[in-house]
Write a protein that holds these residues in place. Structure first.
Motif, PDB file in Angstrom:
ATOM      1  N   ASN A 165       0.914  -1.382  -0.132  1.00 37.96           N
ATOM      2  CA  ASN A 165      -0.088   0.231  -0.058  1.00 37.96           C
ATOM      3  C   ASN A 165       0.753   1.201   0.024  1.00 37.96           C
ATOM      4  OD1 ASN A 165      -2.381  -1.717   0.125  1.00 37.96           O
ATOM      5  ND2 ASN A 165      -2.533  -1.333   2.456  1.00 37.96           N
ATOM      6  N   VAL A 166       0.506   2.333  -0.678  1.00 38.48           N
ATOM      7  CA  VAL A 166       1.133   3.428  -0.832  1.00 38.48           C
ATOM      8  C   VAL A 166       0.516   4.467  -0.298  1.00 38.48           C
ATOM      9  CG1 VAL A 166       2.284   5.202  -2.155  1.00 38.48           C
ATOM     10  CG2 VAL A 166       2.542   2.737  -2.526  1.00 38.48           C
ATOM     11  N   SER A 167       0.821   5.463   0.713  1.00 38.31           N
ATOM     12  CA  SER A 167      -0.081   6.645   1.272  1.00 38.31           C
ATOM     13  C   SER A 167       0.821   7.813   1.217  1.00 38.31           C
ATOM     14  CB  SER A 167      -0.014   6.314   2.756  1.00 38.31           C
ATOM     15  OG  SER A 167      -0.924   5.208   2.847  1.00 38.31           O
ATOM     16  N   PHE A 168       0.240   8.937   0.957  1.00 35.98           N
ATOM     17  CA  PHE A 168       0.822  10.288   1.023  1.00 35.98           C
ATOM     18  C   PHE A 168       0.135  11.083   2.226  1.00 35.98           C
ATOM     19  CE2 PHE A 168       1.542   9.014  -3.268  1.00 35.98           C
ATOM     20  CZ  PHE A 168       2.987   9.357  -3.595  1.00 35.98           C
ATOM     21  N   ILE A 169       1.008  11.406   3.235  1.00 38.48           N
ATOM     22  CA  ILE A 169       0.408  12.427   4.285  1.00 38.48           C
ATOM     23  C   ILE A 169       0.692  13.601   4.087  1.00 38.48           C
ATOM     24  CG2 ILE A 169       0.697  12.505   6.883  1.00 38.48           C
ATOM     25  CD1 ILE A 169       1.326   9.265   5.305  1.00 38.48           C
ATOM     26  N   PHE A 170      -0.046  14.704   4.325  1.00 39.53           N
ATOM     27  CA  PHE A 170       0.136  15.892   4.000  1.00 39.53           C
ATOM     28  C   PHE A 170       0.738  16.721   5.378  1.00 39.53           C
ATOM     29  CE2 PHE A 170      -2.909  14.816   0.917  1.00 39.53           C
ATOM     30  CZ  PHE A 170      -2.651  15.794  -0.088  1.00 39.53           C
ATOM     31  N   GLY A 171       1.705  17.495   5.168  1.00 39.43           N
ATOM     32  CA  GLY A 171       2.222  18.245   6.574  1.00 39.43           C
ATOM     33  C   GLY A 171       1.316  19.680   7.000  1.00 39.43           C
ATOM     34  N   GLU A 172       0.519  20.102   6.137  1.00 40.45           N
ATOM     35  CA  GLU A 172      -0.120  21.406   6.290  1.00 40.45           C
ATOM     36  C   GLU A 172      -1.652  21.161   5.592  1.00 40.45           C
ATOM     37  OE1 GLU A 172       0.893  23.482   8.329  1.00 40.45           O
ATOM     38  OE2 GLU A 172       3.005  22.615   8.730  1.00 40.45           O
ATOM     39  N   LYS A 173      -2.394  22.237   6.000  1.00 41.23           N
ATOM     40  CA  LYS A 173      -3.630  22.183   5.565  1.00 41.23           C
ATOM     41  C   LYS A 173      -3.690  23.034   4.089  1.00 41.23           C
ATOM     42  CE  LYS A 173      -8.079  24.013   6.879  1.00 41.23           C
ATOM     43  NZ  LYS A 173      -9.017  25.013   8.032  1.00 41.23           N
ATOM     44  N   PHE A 174      -4.485  22.580   3.173  1.00 40.71           N
ATOM     45  CA  PHE A 174      -4.492  23.171   1.842  1.00 40.71           C
ATOM     46  C   PHE A 174      -3.416  22.936   1.153  1.00 40.71           C
ATOM     47  CE2 PHE A 174      -7.535  26.539   4.121  1.00 40.71           C
ATOM     48  CZ  PHE A 174      -8.442  25.831   4.138  1.00 40.71           C
ATOM     49  N   MET A 175      -2.807  21.812   1.323  1.00 45.47           N
ATOM     50  CA  MET A 175      -1.757  21.518   0.207  1.00 45.47           C
ATOM     51  C   MET A 175      -2.376  20.538  -0.883  1.00 45.47           C
ATOM     52  SD  MET A 175       1.527  20.195   2.649  1.00 45.47           S
ATOM     53  CE  MET A 175       2.803  20.177   1.360  1.00 45.47           C
ATOM     54  N   GLU A 176      -1.951  20.311  -1.797  1.00 39.64           N
ATOM     55  CA  GLU A 176      -2.497  19.702  -3.102  1.00 39.64           C
ATOM     56  C   GLU A 176      -1.622  18.858  -3.859  1.00 39.64           C
ATOM     57  OE1 GLU A 176      -3.760  23.145  -5.388  1.00 39.64           O
ATOM     58  OE2 GLU A 176      -4.913  23.929  -3.548  1.00 39.64           O
ATOM     59  N   ILE A 177      -2.174  17.723  -4.274  1.00 39.13           N
ATOM     60  CA  ILE A 177      -1.356  16.681  -5.164  1.00 39.13           C
ATOM     61  C   ILE A 177      -2.214  16.614  -6.298  1.00 39.13           C
ATOM     62  CG2 ILE A 177      -0.279  14.697  -5.309  1.00 39.13           C
ATOM     63  CD1 ILE A 177      -0.033  14.267  -2.387  1.00 39.13           C
TER      64      ILE A 177
END
Length: 475
Positions: free
Chosen positions: A457-469
């Protein structure tokens, strides 16, 4: 900016063991589906539009729904959110767009044309068309195809919830209907209807005929299997009394089916049986019921909706989610085996390839993210935006191969902060950390700190609010 390991949001609207619902972040319902170029496209009523309008404390009374949601997959567990169809923009005359039903056919111009029918609230049926499953969609008519009290349609007070199929001769058929006709009973409401469509798929080419469906309520659908027309319907909530068939009475608000070889002959329709109980009977919430059958990758699937997600997102308003399970169909004898839904859902058809570009909206699960539609920079496929620090997204069963080698994450992102990439469980250490520094969408390349092998499984965790991928891949 100094990096500190991100504390991911612990909520799991959809954990690693459950493949249902297909989306952990978007409410949608009344599914229909079609295969195109090796992908399965699923369309549904945009319950999320209602949810956003009334907020989590509100009720799903459907009146705000004027768009449809589209997902696609090639493995049945990772679903790409393809965005929404703004039906109101394509057909300004509508009141609502509920319960879509889609078909396609190669026309004389050599192109595959898609015909997407929808309920204009309870008042009738409209249609929009395209030459791509993702549009652009246009309405070829200035109003509905079916409407209340239209010529040739009598005693059908709610002519909605369309079901479409195309038979082996390339002829289109449309079913619709709802409620109880004047002077009729709940046992035999006399409001199921079917009509042959014109060659253009946007006109009628026969009289409107009746289907004698017992305890009929809504959710008309059509399939064509081995020379037989298969009509599926949702039965009502009323107590079962009169019953004239040899099979058991259908349970409350269940899905049943009927078959015919000559669909315009009312007496030719044979009631077969119940095939799917109400989702409340298998712990997915009591509510209305709507299914679609689709054959894809050599298997039959039942696509349906329930209420497995709303409590996880803080609501009890009746906001529905689409799910999928395998379905056993005896094609030779045209028999549908009774089945039930499960949160576990289905096994993946194949593994995801992390070395191919993956839209960020291709998700198995996620927590506290938004799917932002129609971003001009990146086309129609939505990108993912974090709602809080620690928001995350996940895909399942990415196959990195067995060879240990140097690997690089390539990711298109924007905002300010760090994004962690993890493999395995969410609590593991990151294999890459991306520092995002630009408010514009930008490509970042970061070497993985270890070789990743096998199926993960691959996950991406955002370090701040309102970041986008927008998208990502490994090279």
């Amino acid at each position: 900016m100094n990096y500190e390991k991100i504390d991911f949001i612990k909520s799991k609207p959809k954990n690693e063991m459950n493949n249902n619902p297909i989306s952990a972040v978007t409410f949608c319902a009344d599914p229909t589906a079609i295969e195109y170029e090796g992908r399965l496209y699923v369309y549904g009523s945009n319950d999320h539009q209602q949810f956003e309008a009334v907020t989590k404390a509100g009720k799903n009374s459907y009146e705000k729904i004027k768009s449809l949601v589209v997902f696609s997959t090639d493995d049945m567990v990772n679903w790409r959110h393809e965005g929404k169809i703004d039906v109101k923009k394509a057909a300004p005359w509508i009141n609502n767009s509920w319960a879509p039903s889609i078909c396609s056919r190669v026309e004389e111009d050599g192109l595959t044309h898609f015909y997407l029918y929808f309920a204009n609230g309870g008042a009738g049926v409209g249609v929009i068309t395209a030459t791509n499953p993702l549009g652009p969609w246009t309405c070829p008519m200035d109003g509905p195809l079916i409407w209340q009290n239209m010529p040739g349609l009598t005693d059908c007070p709610v002519p909605f919830d369309p079901g479409v199929c195309i038979d082996e001769n390339g002829v289109g058929w449309l079913s619709f209907g709802g409620a109880v006709a004047g002077g009729k009973t709940q046992e035999y409401p006399d409001t199921s209807r079917i009509v042959r469509l014109g060659k253009d798929m946007i006109s009628l080419d026969s009289e409107i005929a009746k289907i004698p469906a017992p305890y009929f309520f809504e959710a008309n659908e059509l399939n064509y299997i081995n020379g037989t027309y298969v009509y599926t319907l949702n039965t009502s909530w009323v107590e079962r009394t009169d019953w004239k068939y040899d099979v058991p009475k259908p349970t409350t608000c269940s899905m049943c089916y009927m078959t015919s070889k000559t669909p315009l002959v009312e007496d030719s329709w044979v009631y077969q049986d119940e095939y799917f109980p109400n989702p409340g009977s298998f712990d997915m919430g009591w509510g209305n019921n709507h299914t679609h059958f689709e054959k894809f990758a050599g298997k039959w699937w039942i696509i349906y909706h329930g209420l497995p997600l709303q409590a996880e997102l803080g609501s009890e308003g009746g906001f529905r989610s689409i799910c999928v399970n395998e379905l056993e169909v005896d094609e030779e004898n045209v028999k549908i085996k009774a089945t039930r839904g499960t949160k576990k859902g289905v096994d993946p058809l194949k593994n995801l390839n992390p070395y191919e570009k993956q839209a960020a909206s291709t998700l198995f699960s996620a927590a506290r993210v938004l799917l932002v539609n129609n971003n001009a920079e990146w086309g129609k496929t939505p990108y993912v935006k974090s709602m809080e620090k620690g928001s995350w997204i996940m895909v399942k069963n990415a196959d990195f191969g067995n060879e240990e080698k140097e690997q690089t994450l390539v990711i298109n992102a924007r905002g300010e902060g760090f994004i962690e990439m993890k493999t395995g469980i969410l609590g593991s250490d990151p294999v890459a950390v991306v520092q995002v520094t630009d408010s514009g969408m930008k490509t970042y390349e970061v070497k993985l700190n270890k070789s990743v092998t096998g199926v993960q499984n691959v996950s991406f965790i955002f370090g701040e609010k309102f970041m986008e991928i927008a998208d990502w891949y490994i090279k």
